[in-house]
Write a protein that holds these residues in place. Structure first.
Motif, short mmCIF file in Angstrom:
data_model
loop_
_atom_site.label_atom_id
_atom_site.label_comp_id
_atom_site.label_asym_id
_atom_site.label_seq_id
_atom_site.Cartn_x
_atom_site.Cartn_y
_atom_site.Cartn_z
N CYS A 193 -7.32 -0.39 0.30
CA CYS A 193 -5.73 -1.75 1.04
C CYS A 193 -6.49 -2.13 2.56
O CYS A 193 -7.36 -1.05 3.67
N HIS A 235 -5.98 -2.70 5.24
CA HIS A 235 -5.40 -2.22 6.49
C HIS A 235 -6.21 -0.89 6.68
O HIS A 235 -6.42 -0.04 7.87
N CYS A 236 -5.47 -0.07 5.68
CA CYS A 236 -5.97 1.93 5.85
C CYS A 236 -7.56 1.68 5.08
O CYS A 236 -7.22 3.31 5.46
N CYS A 276 0.25 -0.76 0.01
CA CYS A 276 -0.65 -0.29 0.12
C CYS A 276 0.70 1.69 -0.05
O CYS A 276 1.60 1.81 0.86
N CYS A 334 0.40 3.00 3.62
CA CYS A 334 1.28 2.80 4.67
C CYS A 334 2.03 2.21 4.85
O CYS A 334 2.65 1.18 5.99
ZN LIG Z 1 -2.68 0.87 3.81
#
Ligand SMILES: [Zn+2]
Length: 112
Positions: free
Chosen positions: A105, A107-108, A82, A85
């Motif tokens: 993404c 995650h973020c 990503c 992040c």
């Molecule tokens: Zn990310």
């Protein structure tokens, strides 16, 4: 199929094989074959033949040799990193309010 969302110019990290842990930019994708070519990853030596080339001054020899080239690797062996992040991530999909389909993404939640 997981992984087929990888696009040219994505940054990916290699998950297995001799280049495990390396990161690089995707230079080519073969979606149907499920293979990608990543800058600096899966390098192979290729022999180049010495070739003769005609110029106004006669025949010029272009010296052959061994060059390093990238080879295709399996798309399942790489994970997109990503850009927001900096983590290797799984890619999700969502439709924006304006109707655009985007990758994000997991995650973020940043758009990729
Ligand atoms: Zn990310």
């Amino acid at each position: 199929m997981p992984g087929v969302d990888i696009k040219k110019d994505d940054t990916v990290r290699v998950r297995s094989g001799k280049d495990r842990g390396k990161e690089g930019r995707v230079v080519r994708v073969l979606p149907r074959e499920g293979r990608v070519m990543v800058e600096g990853v899966a390098m192979a030596k290729k022999h180049q033949r010495t070739q003769g080339r005609r110029t106004s001054g006669g025949t010029q020899l272009q010296q052959g040799g061994i060059i390093d080239i990238e080879t295709f690797i399996d798309i399942s062996n790489v994970q997109v990193v990503c850009s927001a992040c900096g983590q290797p991530t799984r890619i999700g999909h969502r439709t924006e309010p304006d109707g655009r389909k985007v990758r994000f993404c997991r995650h973020c939640e940043s758009e990729l």
